[in-house]
Enzyme design. Structure first.
Site: not given
Length: 199
Positions: A91, A114, A164, A167, A190, A199
């Site tokens: 990020r 985050k 973003h 990413r 994640h 994905y």
């Protein structure tokens, strides 16, 4: 009134934004009822909440990639940040906080993330080259990056691309290279691998 507010906001912002606002307002009423003893009902319990599952799937086109990464424009620091984001799926805030002591051989420690958990990611040759040939931390503030990004997009006539989204681009490329879900989760940070199923 609340339903009208919801409907008018949905014309301006995404459903996930409205849902976050709803959660804050609902909490205000809950506090007034439970903590302060107000004899009222929580009106948000009677209102249909917007669906907050909006996910962007914006990928770079070849032309956009060439413009953002390969083109020789004056803002070299921004180009390094953009390319590094695509190489690592980090990020913006994580990238801007990189210090020389975070580099350990072929890996990079990200002490502040985050979700609050530090992580260590492997570096590609290109990512390592960028770090070795750039002043660290990157000499740009988050606001300076945002403004320079907006100017660059305008110059390249690039529409509807958020920083973003880089990413998402990076994670998509990891899977295209054949990385497994656990491997990608290790790099991207994640905690819930189900987030990677799209994905």
């Amino acid at each position: 009134i609340i339903a009208g507010y919801r409907d008018s906001r949905l014309k301006i912002v995404k459903s996930s934004t409205v849902l976050r606002e709803f959660n804050i307002l609902q909490h205000i009423f809950s506090t007034a009822i439970k903590e302060w003893g107000y004899p009222i009902t929580n009106p948000f319990h009677q209102i249909r909440k917007p669906n907050g599952n909006f996910r962007r799937d914006r990928r770079l086109t070849d032309i956009e990639y060439i413009f953002l990464v390969k083109r020789n424009y004056p803002q070299q620091t921004l180009r390094h940040i953009i390319e590094f984001a695509i190489e690592t799926a980090m990020r913006r805030g994580e990238i801007l906080n990189i210090k020389p002591e975070h580099i350990k051989g072929q890996t990079l420690l990200i002490p502040e993330t985050k979700n609050g958990n530090p992580r260590t990611i492997p570096l590609t040759k290109r990512a390592l080259y960028i770090l070795e040939n750039t002043q660290l931390p990157f000499p740009m503030s988050a606001n300076a990056v945002r403004l320079a990004w907006d100017r660059l997009k305008k110059k390249g006539n690039i529409k509807d691309l958020h920083m973003h989204d880089l990413r998402h681009e990076a994670i998509s490329r990891f899977f295209e290279k054949g990385l497994s879900i656990p491997e990608v989760a290790l790099i991207s940070g994640h905690k819930d691998v189900r987030m990677l199923f799209r994905y």
